[in-house]
Design a protein around this motif. Structure first.
Motif, PDB file in Angstrom:
ATOM      1  N   CYS A 431      57.233 -40.703  -3.259  1.00 26.03           N
ATOM      2  CA  CYS A 431      57.829 -39.474  -3.779  1.00 26.03           C
ATOM      3  C   CYS A 431      58.697 -39.818  -4.987  1.00 26.03           C
ATOM      4  CB  CYS A 431      58.676 -38.800  -2.709  1.00 26.03           C
ATOM      5  SG  CYS A 431      59.650 -37.417  -3.358  1.00 26.03           S
ATOM      6  N   PRO A 432      58.377 -39.285  -6.171  1.00 24.80           N
ATOM      7  CA  PRO A 432      59.180 -39.603  -7.361  1.00 24.80           C
ATOM      8  C   PRO A 432      60.640 -39.166  -7.213  1.00 24.80           C
ATOM      9  CG  PRO A 432      57.109 -38.518  -7.976  1.00 24.80           C
ATOM     10  CD  PRO A 432      57.237 -38.410  -6.489  1.00 24.80           C
ATOM     11  N   TRP A 433      60.916 -38.277  -6.268  1.00 19.18           N
ATOM     12  CA  TRP A 433      62.294 -37.822  -6.034  1.00 19.18           C
ATOM     13  C   TRP A 433      63.010 -38.700  -5.000  1.00 19.18           C
ATOM     14  CZ3 TRP A 433      58.695 -34.706  -8.028  1.00 19.18           C
ATOM     15  CH2 TRP A 433      59.084 -33.806  -9.029  1.00 19.18           C
ATOM     16  N   GLY A 434      62.280 -39.700  -4.526  1.00 16.01           N
ATOM     17  CA  GLY A 434      62.890 -40.601  -3.543  1.00 16.01           C
ATOM     18  C   GLY A 434      62.994 -39.987  -2.162  1.00 16.01           C
ATOM     19  N   GLU A 435      62.179 -38.962  -1.906  1.00 16.58           N
ATOM     20  CA  GLU A 435      62.175 -38.385  -0.554  1.00 16.58           C
ATOM     21  C   GLU A 435      61.007 -38.974   0.222  1.00 16.58           C
ATOM     22  OE1 GLU A 435      62.264 -34.156  -1.014  1.00 16.58           O
ATOM     23  OE2 GLU A 435      64.030 -34.244  -2.289  1.00 16.58           O
ATOM     24  N   GLY A 436      60.683 -38.365   1.334  1.00 12.93           N
ATOM     25  CA  GLY A 436      59.523 -38.790   2.109  1.00 12.93           C
ATOM     26  C   GLY A 436      59.849 -39.950   3.023  1.00 12.93           C
TER      27      GLY A 436
END
Lengths: 436, 155
Positions: A431-436
């Protein structure tokens, strides 16, 4: 000051008389603001048919999401000597659409307005029983409504022979729900009110013909009903003049998400998205950029920058491929992962599915699994098209009620507008947002 | 067996209902207020009292999210995980509460004080992120540390 208040109340009939301290208007305060004048007027000088006609002429459309013309809805109730009795009016106060909080504001601040609206609806269709179907979490609303019901009964706005008339009696009660999104679907609501699971019913027959306990029933949203006293008191022409478009009245719009001033505001129906978002909600919070919004709850299609100058009304948003829904918009910012947000949305629908029909019960968890795989960096490009295929299988006509089609709306539009972000998850395997 | 006070409260729920069965959701909530949750035995007693079969009543009891068919703690924390709260700090809030109480969603603290449950939108999106503890709504929990002082109030 008095003059200014009056003016305010004419421009903002639903909220203009609210107390500044957020406490509910009691009976005396409500009467001082013109409350129950409409009920007096109707019982004194209008036949039930006249009330229906006035509401029809006002172009009031349902505020619960579907936007069905209210007067027309009432007109499907069979009337006449041999028409079935008893008949029922039910206020749908099960506000469970994510992102929506407008009905709570109305009930907490002006409970008598809902009661008067329901009494007028009951008079218009010849109902003798009314229920407020209230979601269990709305404890403050319940307290305000209990107070108002007791006061209204005492002053004979409810009960036997309302205001001394020999032709209109009305009993009204609150049903506190026990929590399920399906209760907001009107036939699911009726099953729940009968003490059953909130499964949807086959339509037809529509509730107006065979509703609560198999009797004619009208189910209206809280905000819809709250408009009725003002229409009867001030007339259909006045009501239409409040709006900027064809449909009558004001609308309680709202905004939540990373905006400076999340909240709700009563504005002319047809106010632009931009005015609500930038003027009233104060625009985005510092450090956040606008990416998109769902105009009226979790089951409405995403809109983006190019749509901001659209009027928030039923027809304009439908033309843009979305829906006004409840009119309370959810804002998506650039620091929220579009896949993560979609997981939140689809998990809600999957969890709230009643399980009655297969595409909804099986399809929604499948969508959640697929989204989770993408978010965790284990997705493949074909998965994105698989999501679209799944959404197609949940479209109207494939399922028993509107829950799954409602879930498909943000999914289809989410993939349409943010596909590049979905693809980045697959390409970068994270996840490019650093989630997951 | 339902005790006298429970029966009185159930009867109050049934007073304006069309028949005993239509009032079963209110009745379940009334009894749950006293017992915290609805056990199998309690369900059987209530079914008898409401003139329903236990299966009929369980059909309803297992459908609604605020009727508990398993034991819960003295206080139930419902944390909103719907979309408005999601965009405004739900994940941080969940992490904070989970770490502080050492429980995840669906679990109860060892001392029986709190149960943490996921919840659909609580209808206070202008005050996201939000939780509900028993009958009280608490919003605006950003940064999540704001919740500490609130949790302390529930013993």
């Amino acid at each position: 000051m008095e003059g200014k208040n009056k003016q305010n109340q004419r421009k903002r009939p639903l909220t203009g008389s609210f107390r500044a301290d957020g406490e509910p208007l009691d009976l005396v305060e409500y009467e001082k603001a013109g409350g129950y004048e409409a009920l007096r007027k109707a019982l004194k000088s209008m036949a039930p048919k006249d009330v229906q006609e006035e509401v029809k002429a006002s172009n009031l459309r349902g505020r619960g999401g579907a936007g069905f013309p209210t007067g027309q809805k009432w007109s499907f109730v069979p009337t006449g000597e041999d028409a079935p009795r008893p008949r029922y009016v039910v206020a749908n106060a099960d506000e469970m659409e994510p992102g929506t909080f407008k009905d709570r504001i109305l009930m907490e601040n002006s409970p008598h307005m809902l009661i008067e609206g329901m009494a007028l609806a009951a008079y218009a269709i010849g109902a003798e029983h009314a229920y407020i179907f209230l979601r269990g979490e709305y404890v403050r609303s319940a307290r305000a409504l209990e107070m108002a019901l007791a006061q209204a009964r005492q002053k004979n706005y409810l009960g036997q022979n309302v205001l001394g008339s020999d032709f209109f009696s009305l009993e009204m009660h609150i049903h506190m729900s026990a929590g399920r999104y399906m209760c907001g679907e009107e036939t699911g609501l009726l099953n729940s009110l009968e003490g059953k699971r909130a499964m949807p019913r086959t339509k037809p027959p529509y509730p107006q013909v065979s509703g609560f306990m198999g009797k004619p029933t009208v189910v209206n949203n809280v905000e819809t009903l709250c408009n009725v006293p003002h229409i009867i008191r001030n007339g259909a022409a006045w009501f239409k003049s409040l709006s900027l478009g064809q449909d009558g009245g004001t609308k309680i719009y709202g905004a939540s998400g990373r905006v400076k001033r999340p909240g709700a505001w009563e504005l002319p129906l047809g106010t632009t998205i931009r005015e609500i978002l930038e003027g009233h909600a104060g625009g985005m919070r510092d450090g956040y950029r606008f990416r998109g919004l769902m105009p009226g709850g979790a089951s409405t299609e995403f809109l983006v920058e190019e749509h901001l100058d659209l009027p928030m009304d039923f027809d304009s948003l439908q033309k843009a491929g979305s829906r006004m829904g409840t009119g309370t918009m959810i804002i998506m910012d650039d620091r929220t992962c579009p896949v993560g947000m979609q997981i939140s949305l689809q998990s809600f629908f999957a969890r709230e599915s009643c399980g009655w029909c297969t595409p909804c019960r099986e399809g929604l968890p499948w969508i959640v699994h697929t989204l989770n795989a993408i978010e965790d960096g284990q997705g493949e490009m074909e998965d994105i098209d698989l999501l679209l295929e799944q959404a197609r299988l949940l479209a109207p006509g494939h399922t028993f009620c509107a829950l799954a089609p409602g879930a498909a709306e943000p999914l289809l539009s989410g993939v349409r507008y943010f596909r590049e972000d979905f693809e980045r998850h697959v390409r970068e395997k994270r996840c490019p947002w650093g989630e997951g | 067996m339902l005790n006298e006070q429970e029966m009185a409260e159930v009867e109050k729920e049934l007073a304006h209902c069309e028949n005993r069965k239509t009032g079963c959701i209110g009745a379940l909530k009334a009894v749950q207020r006293h017992r915290g949750w609805i056990s199998d035995e309690c369900l059987k007693d209530m079914a008898l009292y409401l003139e329903m079969t236990p299966d009929e009543l369980d059909d309803v009891a297992t459908f609604y999210s605020s009727i508990y068919r398993r034991p819960v703690g003295r206080h139930v924390i419902s944390i909103c995980d719907s979309v408005s709260c999601y965009t405004v700090g739900y994940r941080e809030l969940l992490r904070h509460i989970s770490e502080r109480l050492q429980i995840g969603p669906g679990q109860t603290t060892g001392d029986g004080r709190f149960t943490l449950l996921p919840a659909a939108c609580l209808g206070v999106c202008e005050k996201a992120p939000a939780i509900m503890i028993d009958e009280d709504v608490h919003g605006g929990l950003e940064p999540p540390g704001k919740v500490d002082e609130i949790l302390d109030r529930y013993k």
